[in-house]
Write a protein that holds these residues in place. Sequence first.
Motif, PDB file in Angstrom:
ATOM      1  N   PRO A 305      44.943  34.493  47.078  1.00  0.00           N
ATOM      2  CA  PRO A 305      45.357  34.511  45.661  1.00  0.00           C
ATOM      3  C   PRO A 305      45.974  35.844  45.247  1.00  0.00           C
ATOM      4  O   PRO A 305      46.924  35.872  44.467  1.00  0.00           O
ATOM      5  CB  PRO A 305      44.053  34.233  44.907  1.00  0.00           C
ATOM      6  CG  PRO A 305      43.208  33.477  45.881  1.00  0.00           C
ATOM      7  CD  PRO A 305      43.549  34.029  47.226  1.00  0.00           C
ATOM      8  N   GLN A 306      45.433  36.920  45.773  1.00  0.00           N
ATOM      9  CA  GLN A 306      46.017  38.224  45.444  1.00  0.00           C
ATOM     10  C   GLN A 306      47.433  38.336  45.999  1.00  0.00           C
ATOM     11  O   GLN A 306      48.306  38.949  45.376  1.00  0.00           O
ATOM     12  CB  GLN A 306      45.142  39.346  46.008  1.00  0.00           C
ATOM     13  CG  GLN A 306      45.528  40.727  45.508  1.00  0.00           C
ATOM     14  CD  GLN A 306      44.587  41.800  46.012  1.00  0.00           C
ATOM     15  OE1 GLN A 306      43.696  41.534  46.818  1.00  0.00           O
ATOM     16  NE2 GLN A 306      44.772  43.028  45.562  1.00  0.00           N
ATOM     17  N   HIS A 363      46.461  40.832  39.036  1.00  0.00           N
ATOM     18  CA  HIS A 363      46.356  41.271  40.434  1.00  0.00           C
ATOM     19  C   HIS A 363      45.142  42.178  40.614  1.00  0.00           C
ATOM     20  O   HIS A 363      44.367  42.037  41.576  1.00  0.00           O
ATOM     21  CB  HIS A 363      47.639  42.002  40.824  1.00  0.00           C
ATOM     22  CG  HIS A 363      47.663  42.501  42.230  1.00  0.00           C
ATOM     23  ND1 HIS A 363      47.115  43.723  42.589  1.00  0.00           N
ATOM     24  CD2 HIS A 363      48.136  41.958  43.382  1.00  0.00           C
ATOM     25  CE1 HIS A 363      47.276  43.908  43.880  1.00  0.00           C
ATOM     26  NE2 HIS A 363      47.879  42.847  44.382  1.00  0.00           N
ATOM     27  N   ASP A 364      44.950  43.121  39.698  1.00  0.00           N
ATOM     28  CA  ASP A 364      43.813  44.029  39.791  1.00  0.00           C
ATOM     29  C   ASP A 364      42.498  43.289  39.579  1.00  0.00           C
ATOM     30  O   ASP A 364      41.490  43.602  40.235  1.00  0.00           O
ATOM     31  CB  ASP A 364      43.954  45.150  38.754  1.00  0.00           C
ATOM     32  CG  ASP A 364      45.140  46.051  39.049  1.00  0.00           C
ATOM     33  OD1 ASP A 364      45.626  46.027  40.197  1.00  0.00           O
ATOM     34  OD2 ASP A 364      45.589  46.758  38.129  1.00  0.00           O
ATOM     35  N   ARG A 368      39.099  42.608  42.435  1.00  0.00           N
ATOM     36  CA  ARG A 368      37.693  42.960  42.203  1.00  0.00           C
ATOM     37  C   ARG A 368      36.796  41.752  41.977  1.00  0.00           C
ATOM     38  O   ARG A 368      35.587  41.903  41.851  1.00  0.00           O
ATOM     39  CB  ARG A 368      37.581  43.878  40.984  1.00  0.00           C
ATOM     40  CG  ARG A 368      38.395  45.145  41.066  1.00  0.00           C
ATOM     41  CD  ARG A 368      38.050  46.076  39.909  1.00  0.00           C
ATOM     42  NE  ARG A 368      38.225  45.410  38.619  1.00  0.00           N
ATOM     43  CZ  ARG A 368      39.323  45.481  37.889  1.00  0.00           C
ATOM     44  NH1 ARG A 368      40.358  46.165  38.341  1.00  0.00           N
ATOM     45  NH2 ARG A 368      39.398  44.880  36.725  1.00  0.00           N
ATOM     46  N   ALA A 369      37.386  40.570  41.908  1.00  0.00           N
ATOM     47  CA  ALA A 369      36.643  39.396  41.453  1.00  0.00           C
ATOM     48  C   ALA A 369      35.755  38.813  42.544  1.00  0.00           C
ATOM     49  O   ALA A 369      36.090  38.845  43.736  1.00  0.00           O
ATOM     50  CB  ALA A 369      37.606  38.332  40.949  1.00  0.00           C
ATOM     51  N   THR A 375      39.803  33.455  39.242  1.00  0.00           N
ATOM     52  CA  THR A 375      40.355  34.581  38.482  1.00  0.00           C
ATOM     53  C   THR A 375      41.874  34.520  38.456  1.00  0.00           C
ATOM     54  O   THR A 375      42.514  34.805  37.428  1.00  0.00           O
ATOM     55  CB  THR A 375      39.887  35.910  39.090  1.00  0.00           C
ATOM     56  OG1 THR A 375      38.460  35.925  39.167  1.00  0.00           O
ATOM     57  CG2 THR A 375      40.362  37.091  38.255  1.00  0.00           C
ATOM     58  N   ALA A 376      42.479  34.141  39.576  1.00  0.00           N
ATOM     59  CA  ALA A 376      43.931  34.007  39.618  1.00  0.00           C
ATOM     60  C   ALA A 376      44.404  32.907  38.670  1.00  0.00           C
ATOM     61  O   ALA A 376      45.437  33.052  37.989  1.00  0.00           O
ATOM     62  CB  ALA A 376      44.390  33.718  41.046  1.00  0.00           C
ATOM     63  N   GLU A 377      43.674  31.800  38.611  1.00  0.00           N
ATOM     64  CA  GLU A 377      44.050  30.719  37.693  1.00  0.00           C
ATOM     65  C   GLU A 377      43.995  31.189  36.243  1.00  0.00           C
ATOM     66  O   GLU A 377      44.894  30.888  35.445  1.00  0.00           O
ATOM     67  CB  GLU A 377      43.117  29.526  37.906  1.00  0.00           C
ATOM     68  CG  GLU A 377      43.356  28.789  39.214  1.00  0.00           C
ATOM     69  CD  GLU A 377      42.385  27.644  39.432  1.00  0.00           C
ATOM     70  OE1 GLU A 377      42.714  26.722  40.182  1.00  0.00           O
ATOM     71  OE2 GLU A 377      41.286  27.670  38.829  1.00  0.00           O
ATOM     72  N   MET A 378      42.942  31.924  35.892  1.00  0.00           N
ATOM     73  CA  MET A 378      42.835  32.426  34.525  1.00  0.00           C
ATOM     74  C   MET A 378      43.971  33.400  34.208  1.00  0.00           C
ATOM     75  O   MET A 378      44.504  33.422  33.088  1.00  0.00           O
ATOM     76  CB  MET A 378      41.475  33.113  34.319  1.00  0.00           C
ATOM     77  CG  MET A 378      40.274  32.178  34.449  1.00  0.00           C
ATOM     78  SD  MET A 378      40.351  30.798  33.282  1.00  0.00           S
ATOM     79  CE  MET A 378      40.172  31.666  31.722  1.00  0.00           C
TER      80      MET A 378
END
Length: 549
Positions: A305-306, A363-364, A368-369, A375-378
């Motif tokens: 995802p990153q 991205h940041d 850290r997630a 987190t990428a979806e959000m």
Amino acid sequence: MTDTLLGLDEPAQPPRSGGEAYRVLARKYRPQTFQALIGQEAMVRTLENAIKRDRIAHAFLLTGVRGVGKTSTARLIAKALNCIGPDGTGGPTIDPCGQCEPCRAIAEGRHIDVIEMDAASHTGIDDIREIIEASRYAAVSARYKVYIIDEVHMLSKAAFNGLLKTLEEPPGHVKFLFATTEVNKVPVTVLSRCQRFDLRRIPAEKLAEHFALVSDKEGVTAEPEALALIARAAEGSARDGLSILDQAIAHADLEGSGVTAAAVRDMLGLSDRSAVRDLLGLLLAGDAPGALAALRRQYDFGVDPQGVLRALLEAVHGVTLSKVGTAEDPAQPAEEREAYREWATQLSFPLLHRLWQLLLKGHDEVARAAMPIETAEMALLRVVHARSMPDPAELVRQMPAGTGSTPSVTNQPPAATPPPPAPARAILPESFAELVERMEEGGHHLLAVRLAHGARVVSYQPPEIVFSGARPIAADTLAETTAALRGLTDTAWKLTLLDAPGEPTLKEAQDAAAEAERQAVLASPLVKAALEAFPEAELIDWPKKRNVS
């Protein structure tokens, strides 16, 4: 490219039982001449001039990121200084012959007067003391005794201190060549005694050209896009890129085909660039379900995802560069350049900057997630939501007229009709605020400030004013105010104190009005929507304006 240019720069290895031992590309295609160094033309030109003019420094410091050629350059300098030519009569040259005994011995790592040391495993003062003692003796067979110290920043403080005197005044037959990736860790006292060369990152297009030559030399077909992907992944390092190419060739051999872009993407876990463009198009169109589905498809294919967010950042950066009008990257596919040009005409700079900030924040957060894909979806949903929001400057323009103005602050209810023209001196001020303003205009600035900040009015009936004794006013202030008002209005004023709370001071009333105005702005639908889209945003004060009747 000749064998000399792409020749071996390592000691000969014994053959395996089945034939010659395999040499990885990063070692097999190590540069053997200065012309073979990629992207370091400025350094080569400086060395060439120094050798021609016989102005060769006694110590060189080579710095740069991994794989740009620091150690290879140090070996080339050693060969350039000690080359004697094919006939044995040559001198120092920027074009070492590669045929004489010093050139061959240095290339194979067996020359007795060229000593290589890895500072990572020889960090102490004892190791440096050995070098200092040995440097006193002349070279055995070479013109110069050369010490190549790799990763010199790993030396201890004591080792650096022990080296300083010899480094500053070395014997004429000794040259020091230092290489490091972290020049900031090298003491300034050492830097000042060396001639420093900063080796640049190798541009991706030059790396791709070099990899194409290597592929041709190895008899392997490779797609230009595949080589461009490898060059980007190398991040300016020829060694890293050759290692990736080595892996890609092995992957291709298993499939019985050449090096393809699809295979390189799968091998590196890269996001397909066309898929990234499709995802960016969905984000710009505000298609949240489609964007989430596209992200999940790439995630199911094994893309991190990153990595997806990084690819989106690269795409937004590419669109911005296209809008600015910079030269196009020849390594980009034609369809990608066309898409960037089209988006550049449709998107404004504020929107592009907003997209960049949102994606960079996402991205940041993903890095850290604990739940990267969620987190990428959000992060993508935040982009979709912000895409439909107007520019902050547009929000200000859409606010009702007069919202940003500051109302006049008085101790009386506002008049229903506009105020009359400025009164003459004989007409008394109708309010305490008008009185303070009259004093300000009459040249009593400090006195007006003291009254505005400290006086609480209980009763205002000119020419009498009753002030609150709960917030005492100095006797000299009352006396000065009385005298000033008499001079401004030709009237005798009576100023007294009463033990009563009184009204807020003019400054307190003005601050309260400003805060009420601020809360009204925050409560407006447009600003509330903007703050929801940008959680870290805040409302700052804009220049205050007076109402003009």
